[in-house]
Structure formats: C-alpha cells, structure tokens
Design an enzyme around this catalytic site. Structure first.
Site, PDB file in Angstrom:
ATOM      1  CG  MET A  21      16.198   6.894  -9.638  1.00  0.00           C
ATOM      2  SD  MET A  21      14.727   7.828 -10.168  1.00  0.00           S
ATOM      3  CE  MET A  21      14.496   8.924  -8.750  1.00  0.00           C
ATOM      4  CB  CYS A 103      22.757  -1.499 -10.951  1.00  0.00           C
ATOM      5  SG  CYS A 103      23.246  -0.568 -12.428  1.00  0.00           S
ATOM      6  CE  LYS A 142      15.839  -0.009  -5.606  1.00  0.00           C
ATOM      7  NZ  LYS A 142      15.926  -0.583  -6.959  1.00  0.00           N
ATOM      8  CG  HIS A 174      13.184  -3.150  -9.792  1.00  0.00           C
ATOM      9  ND1 HIS A 174      13.986  -2.276 -10.490  1.00  0.00           N
ATOM     10  CD2 HIS A 174      12.030  -3.225 -10.494  1.00  0.00           C
ATOM     11  CE1 HIS A 174      13.340  -1.847 -11.563  1.00  0.00           C
ATOM     12  NE2 HIS A 174      12.156  -2.426 -11.585  1.00  0.00           N
ATOM     13  CG  ASN A 214      11.803   0.028  -6.930  1.00  0.00           C
ATOM     14  OD1 ASN A 214      12.815  -0.319  -7.520  1.00  0.00           O
ATOM     15  ND2 ASN A 214      11.194   1.157  -7.198  1.00  0.00           N
ATOM     16  N   GLY A 215       8.944  -0.611  -8.246  1.00  0.00           N
ATOM     17  CA  GLY A 215       8.735  -0.934  -9.651  1.00  0.00           C
ATOM     18  C   GLY A 215       7.394  -0.468 -10.202  1.00  0.00           C
ATOM     19  N   GLY A 236      10.438   5.303  -7.974  1.00  0.00           N
ATOM     20  CA  GLY A 236      11.614   5.721  -8.712  1.00  0.00           C
ATOM     21  C   GLY A 236      11.331   6.845  -9.685  1.00  0.00           C
TER      22      GLY A 236
END
Length: 330
Positions: A21, A103, A142, A174, A214-215, A236
C-alpha cells in the site's frame, strides 16, 4: 525447476499476506506489524524500476531483518529493467519479487505499468521470463479481475494462462476490475463490485498455480472461508485500519502456540526500535503515524490518537509520548 520448488515452499508457508500500500507499508509499519504477527507475508510499497535504477538503494530498499519474510513489489514495463531490479532485490535479501499489474493511477498508466499491463499479457510474460532468468527467488504477479471493457472471466483466464506459460506460478488477484478512466485509485478500491467467484473459478481451472485472493476482507473468519477455495488471502486496508486484527493470526492461521501480545505489550516492544531511529534523526511522528489504530474499536482509542497527534510532531518528542498516551488509553 528451482523456481518452481521455491514458489511451492514459500506459498505453502504463507496463506496470509498484507498488501503493498502506497504511503502505508513502509519499513516502520512493517516492523510494527512484525510485533503483532511473525508469520504473515509482508510487502513493500510499490517501487518503480526507474527509482531503483537511478535512486538511493539504501533509502528505497533497506529493511530490518525482523521484517522478513518480505516481498519487494516492482512497478515497470521494461523486461530488462525489471530483470535488473529483481536481481538487486535478491541481492538485498528479499524473499520474493512481485510485479504490479493492478494499480490504476494516472501516474502509473503514464509510465505504461500497473493495471494497464493487463491489456498486454505477452509483455508481462516477457518480463516474468526475464526476471526468472536472473534470480532464484519467486517472481509473482498481482493483478485485477480485468480493466475497462476487458473484464470477462475469459479475459482474465487468458492473461493468467499466457503469463503462467512464461513461468509465473503465483497470481494475487484483486477481485475487482479497474476503470482506467473516470475513477480515482481510491474509487477503484471500492466502486467496482467484488467478484470472488471468478477468482475461485480461476483456481479450479488452474489447480497447479498458487492463487491468492485480495479485496475487501476484514476478519479472520472471512480469511478462513476463502482458504477453502484458494491458496492464500491478502488483506489490504483492514490491516492498516485495524492492525490488532492480526494479533491471533499466528495461532489461528499458522498453528503457533505462543500467546499473542496485548496492545500495550506491542507498543512497548517498539520502544528500542523507536529510540534507534530517533538517534538517526527520524521524526517520531513518521513512526507513530502507523501506530494510531492499535486501539481501534477500544474505549481508549480517541484519547490515544489525540495525545499522539498533538505531541509526536513536537521537537525532541520521544518514547515518553507513547508512554503517556498509553496511560490515557487505559
């Protein structure tokens, strides 16, 4: 073959990780989290290849031995540059290198890396191949469910197939798509709906790969539920907003027998580390900003945060600020 063995060993050991992060997972946060969980896999913030190739390695890459196991996340799109940086990461002692393909920020897009690379799976595959040629540590990816209108399950499965054929054995997904235009990075973490089922389907279709999800996860109950369908779970924002969530992770997820530390014991365990960095000229608030939520959900959290916020930035502030804040929190 060495990479396949090391991937398998690494990931059997780390079913839970804390996400990279920006402006959050710096070395001070990671050291703090190591007082709470010894076993959870930790990540750096994303570091661009340009920064590593032209910047201060000590500032960008240095970490305390206690932070391991630790993954360096790279941002970039040039296979040769990524390979050079992966080798630097291995030489610095990182346990794994991760390529950011998730990202969605404008700055990252302008550099042609991050989530926009999902539209270029062949380029990602070339990058993975180049990195794996020069390192023995695992190289992972990722990414998102998809981007813009390339967000069907088939699009994601094609991406994973192409990149895995280049040698990548681990994918952290994600479970939201990313809109490259129209949504901010913050909005991209919340507005696109979560699509866990498609990540579960990915694991079913690619059983030989390690699939991490993830998420949106906020509890260990959710983590345990997900581990029935995938190999690992990444948390996260909840890891930052509620760090004590990880207090029983070593016992509940990793089977450790040692009892977890109390919140007070965690803060007190930070004193020698803080003293060390204060002597090197680091400002107290650059460390304490990561500790503010240790009492999240507890009666004393407001008094704790207020005292630190009002005093940690003052000239000469030291561990006595934390000692006094603890008294106000209890």
């Amino acid at each position: 073959m060495n990479n396949l063995r090391s991937i398998s060993t690494l990931n059997q050991s780390y079913p839970l990780s804390i996400a990279p992060m920006m402006d959050r997972t710096d070395r001070h946060y990671r050291y703090f989290m190591r007082q709470i969980t010894k076993r959870t896999l930790l990540y750096t913030e994303m570091v661009t290849t340009a920064a590593i190739l032209h910047g201060d390695h000590e500032k960008l890459l240095s970490f305390s031995p206690e932070e391991k196991p630790l993954v360096l996340q790279l941002g970039g799109d040039n296979p040769n540059h990524l390979a050079t940086c992966a080798k630097i990461a291995e030489d610095w002692g990182y346990d794994q290198v991760n390529l950011n393909v998730g990202c969605p920020s404008d700055r990252v897009q302008n550099g042609n890396f991050g989530a926009c690379l999902m539209a270029q799976p062949e380029l990602v595959a070339q990058a993975i191949e180049a990195m794996q040629k020069v390192v023995q540590i695992p190289v992972t990816v990722k990414h998102r469910i998809g981007i813009d209108d390339r967000d069907s399950y088939e699009d994601m499965a094609d991406f994973v197939r192409i990149v895995s054929e280049a040698g990548c054995q681990q994918f952290t997904v994600h479970a939201r798509k990313a809109w490259l235009q129209g949504l901010s990075p913050k909005e991209n973490r919340t507005i696109p709906p979560l699509r866990y089922q498609e990540v579960h389907q990915l694991k079913q279709e690619f059983p030989h790969l390690l699939i991490e999800i993830n998420g949106g996860f906020k509890t260990l109950i959710e983590v345990k539920e997900q581990l029935q369908f995938v190999d690992a779970v990444m948390i996260g924002r909840a890891a930052y907003d509620h760090p004590y969530l990880f207090a029983t992770v070593d016992q509940e997820i990793y089977g450790e027998k040692t009892p977890p530390l109390t919140r007070r014991e965690i803060i007190e365990s930070m004193y020698p580390y803080i003293e060390y960095w204060l002597q090197k000229g680091v400002k107290l608030n650059s460390i304490t900003r990561h500790l503010l939520e240790i009492f999240a959900g507890q009666p004393g959290t407001k008094a704790w945060k207020r005292y630190i916020s009002e005093n940690a930035h003052l000239p000469g502030a030291g561990v006595e600020v934390l000692q006094q804040a603890l008294e106000k929190a209890n």
